[in-house]
Design an enzyme around this catalytic site. Sequence first.
Site, mmCIF file in Angstrom:
data_model
loop_
_atom_site.group_PDB
_atom_site.id
_atom_site.type_symbol
_atom_site.label_atom_id
_atom_site.label_comp_id
_atom_site.label_asym_id
_atom_site.label_seq_id
_atom_site.Cartn_x
_atom_site.Cartn_y
_atom_site.Cartn_z
ATOM 1 N N ASP A 12 -23.692 11.515 -27.388
ATOM 2 C CA ASP A 12 -23.995 11.500 -29.151
ATOM 3 C C ASP A 12 -22.089 13.076 -29.207
ATOM 4 O O ASP A 12 -21.841 13.509 -30.379
ATOM 5 C CB ASP A 12 -25.070 12.092 -29.283
ATOM 6 C CG ASP A 12 -25.001 11.346 -31.171
ATOM 7 O OD1 ASP A 12 -24.009 10.622 -31.765
ATOM 8 O OD2 ASP A 12 -25.379 11.895 -31.726
ATOM 9 N N HIS A 16 0.809 -1.093 0.262
ATOM 10 C CA HIS A 16 0.423 0.211 0.078
ATOM 11 C C HIS A 16 0.948 1.542 -0.577
ATOM 12 O O HIS A 16 1.223 2.117 -0.700
ATOM 13 C CB HIS A 16 -0.514 0.258 1.559
ATOM 14 C CG HIS A 16 -0.863 1.499 0.841
ATOM 15 N ND1 HIS A 16 -2.862 1.900 0.668
ATOM 16 C CD2 HIS A 16 -1.244 1.592 2.365
ATOM 17 C CE1 HIS A 16 -2.946 2.690 1.138
ATOM 18 N NE2 HIS A 16 -2.728 3.414 2.550
ATOM 19 N N GLU A 42 0.712 6.110 12.370
ATOM 20 C CA GLU A 42 -1.100 6.021 12.399
ATOM 21 C C GLU A 42 -1.049 4.352 13.001
ATOM 22 O O GLU A 42 -1.734 3.939 13.863
ATOM 23 C CB GLU A 42 -1.670 5.908 11.270
ATOM 24 C CG GLU A 42 -2.622 5.848 11.107
ATOM 25 C CD GLU A 42 -3.378 6.578 12.120
ATOM 26 O OE1 GLU A 42 -3.619 7.902 11.621
ATOM 27 O OE2 GLU A 42 -5.221 6.596 12.338
ATOM 28 N N ASP A 43 0.004 3.247 12.260
ATOM 29 C CA ASP A 43 -0.120 2.135 12.365
ATOM 30 C C ASP A 43 0.355 1.330 13.192
ATOM 31 O O ASP A 43 0.633 -0.020 13.694
ATOM 32 C CB ASP A 43 -0.597 0.893 11.162
ATOM 33 C CG ASP A 43 -2.288 1.537 10.473
ATOM 34 O OD1 ASP A 43 -2.872 2.232 11.549
ATOM 35 O OD2 ASP A 43 -1.953 1.445 9.129
ATOM 36 N N ASP A 75 -3.093 8.182 -1.424
ATOM 37 C CA ASP A 75 -3.546 7.372 -0.455
ATOM 38 C C ASP A 75 -5.235 7.472 -0.807
ATOM 39 O O ASP A 75 -5.247 5.317 -0.918
ATOM 40 C CB ASP A 75 -3.213 8.173 1.004
ATOM 41 C CG ASP A 75 -3.462 7.267 1.839
ATOM 42 O OD1 ASP A 75 -3.717 5.358 2.184
ATOM 43 O OD2 ASP A 75 -4.070 7.304 3.291
HETATM 44 MN MN MN Z 1 -2.990 4.679 3.788
#
Ligand code: MN
Length: 740
Positions: A270, A60, A89-90, A150
Site C-alpha cells: 500500500d 554464457h 578457467e575451463d 557473470d
Molecule cells: Mn562464467
Amino acid sequence: MADFTPEEEKHIKDEFEKVFKYCKGCKIEKNEKIIRKAFDLANKAHYGIRRRSGEPYIHHPIEVAQIVAKEIGLGTKSVVSAILHDVVEDTDYTIEDIERLFGPRISNIIDGLTKISGKFEAQSLQAENFRKMLMTLSDDVRVIFVKLADRLHNMRTLGSMPDAKKQKIASETLFIYAPLAHRLGLYAIKTELEDLSLKHQHPKVYEDITNQILDSEKQRIAYINKFTLPIINELISAGIQFNITGRPKSVYSIWNKMNSKGVPFEEVYDLFAVRIIFDNDDKISEKKQCWNLYSIITDIYQPNPDRLRDWVSTPKANGYEALHTTVMGPDGKWVEIQIRSKRMDDIAERGYAAHWKYKGINENENELDKWIKEISKLLETPESDALEFLDEFKMNLFSSEIYVFTPKGLLRRIPKGSTSLDFAYDIHSDIGNTAIGAKVNYKLVALNHVLKSGDQVEIITSEKQTPKREWLEFVITAKAKSKIKDAFKSERKKNIEKGKKLLEKRFEELDLTINSNIFRKLLAGYETQSKNDFYCKIGRGVVDLTDVKKIIAKKSKNKWIRYWQLQVKKTTKPKKKKEKAEKISKNKNKNQKIELTETLDNVNFKIAKCCNPIPGDDIIGYLDDNEGVTIHKRKCKEAVKLMSKYGNKIVTPEWKSQKLYSYLVSIQLFGIDKMGIVNRITELISKDLGVNMRAISFNSTDGVFDGRIDLYVYHTYDLNKLISNLKKISGVNKVHRIEN
Ligand code: MN
C-alpha cells in the site's frame, strides 16, 4: 565432441554481433578488431562444449559481455574480459597466452576473475576467494563488474542446476553479490539478483507475492494515475520535459519488509512511490531544477517534513543522487516521490560505470576510487582471518550512512550506528588510538557515544591513551576494528621487546644470569603463563621488577604476589573479648602451621566488587570456608555486615608492595561549564605520572557540567593528590571518588 548445428552457429554469431549494438566505443575499428579476436579465441576454446541447459557454452560469455556493455555501460576492455572470462578457467589456454595475445591489462582482469572462480568448496575457501577478488579490486575494478555480470547471468540461467547447487548459489548471491552490487550503485542488478535468489530459495513465496502483485496491479495503477494527473498538468504548463513512473516494488523488497516488520502484503504494498525524471536543462543547474519540481509538487500535495532526503547536495557514497520527499496523496495515503535528472537516473540504475560516462573515466579521485582505497587498506591488515574479514566487509556493505562534520565544518560520511570512536578512527588511526572522549555539538561525550547525522564531532586525545580491548565491543566500522586489533599486535610486540631489555638490565644490576629454573620461578611468582606474556607485562609496566630477587629466593611459589603481597597481621575482634578471644586463638592455632606467607599460598582471594578497594585504602579481608579471602574497604556496608556476623573470619591484611599493579577507580566531578575546562582537566590528568586515564565522559546542562573519569592508579596517595589538584582548577566545584 559434438559439433553445433548450422542454426546454432548462426545464433551464436547473431548474439555476439549484438554486443556492438550495446557498446558504442566498441565499434571503433581497433576496438572492434580486438573484440572479434577475443570472440574467435573463446569460440574456439569452448567449441563443442554445452551448458547443462544444452545450449552451446559460448552463449554464457557472450551474454556476460552483453550485460557488461548494455546493463553496466562499460567499454571495450570489459567486453573483451567478459568474453574471455572462462577461457583460462575451463580450457587449455593459460594466462600467459592471454597476456601474449591481449596484453597485460586484460590478462590481469582475467587472472583476477580466474582466481575467484565460482568453484567454492568450504565456507572458508569461499571467503578466501572473495578476499582474493577484493584484492584484485585495487588493480582493476572491472574485475568486479565482470564478476557481477557473470553472476547475474548464472542466476538468470540457474533453473537447470541441481537443487542443492541452486540453494548454494542463490544464498551466496544474496549474501555477497547483491550487497556488492548495491554498494557499487548498480540498483537494477542488485534488485534482479535479490529477486532471483528469492525465486530459487523460496519458490512458493516468490510465486505468491508475484500473484498478489498482479492481482492488485489494476488498483495500483488507478491510484497512481489519480495521484500523478495534477502533477503532470502543472509540469507541462511549466514547460518541463519529464518522465513519470509509478515505481513497482521488487518482490524481494516486499518479502523483506513483510518479514522484518511482520506485516501482511497489503500493508507493504500500500506504500506508493512515484519517480519523476526530468531532462537536463543546460541553462539551469540540476539542483535548482530538482527544487523547482519539489516546489511545484508540494504546492499540490502536503509534504511530510521528516521524510525529505536531499541526496542532491550530498550524494550517497555509491554515487546515488536524487531528491526524495513523501507527500500526502488522495485518500490519505503517503506517496514517496523521487526527483532526479536523466543523468542522476542513469547513475541510480547503472551505477558508477554510468557516472564515468558523464565524467570521463580519468577524472580526479571519485567516490568509487575512495571506496576501493578503503577496501585496499583493509586488505593490508596482515593475518586477518578470511572469514572475519568477510564479516567485517559485509558489515560495511550493508550499513547505511550518516553525515557528520569535523570541527572545521568538513563533511564526512560514516556508517549509521558509528560511535565517536569510529569517527576518530575514520579521521586517522593515530587519533583513534589516543582518543579519550569527544565533543559532540560542543558537549562532552564518551567514546561509545552513538553519532547522529548532522553532528559536529571533535575528538579529545591524550598522549597517554592506548587502545583498549573493550573498544572492540562498541566500534562498528571495519576500519576501527582492524586498527584496534593492529594496535594490540604492534603494541604487544613493542612491549615484549621493551620487557626483555628491562629484565636483562635488571639481572645485570643484580649480577645474575637468567636460566630456565629462574625463569620458571619468575613466571610462577608473577603468575604469568608464558615468557612473552611476562616480557609484555614488564614492558607495559604492570610488573615491577623491584622484587625479582625475593621472588627468586622464595622456595615455594606464592600466589599472593599475583596482586600484591599481603600479610595477615591479626584478626579483628570486636566485643565479647573472652568468647571471641578463645575462638580467635583456636583459629590462630588452626592456622598456625600454615600461617602468614606459607599459609596463604593456596588461598585464592578476590577484590570485592561492591567497594573496589585499592592500595592505601583501609581494608579488611573476609575468609570464606575454603580459606579464600575477599578484600573489602573497612567502611564498605557489606564489610560491616560481615564483621558483625563473622568476626572470627575477618583478617586485616596490609598492603605491602605498591606500584606493582595499577587499579581502576572512578572519580566524579561537578562544576561550571567554562570554555576549555575539560582540556584543563584532561591535561592535568595526562601530566600526572601516577595516573592513567581510561575513559572520560561529561554531561553539560544549563552551564553546569558533571563528568566521570575512569583512571588507573597505584595507590590512594596518587588518587588523593590528583583529586586535590583537580579541585584547584577554577570552575571545578566538587571532585570525589565513586566508592561503589
Ligand atoms: Mn562464467
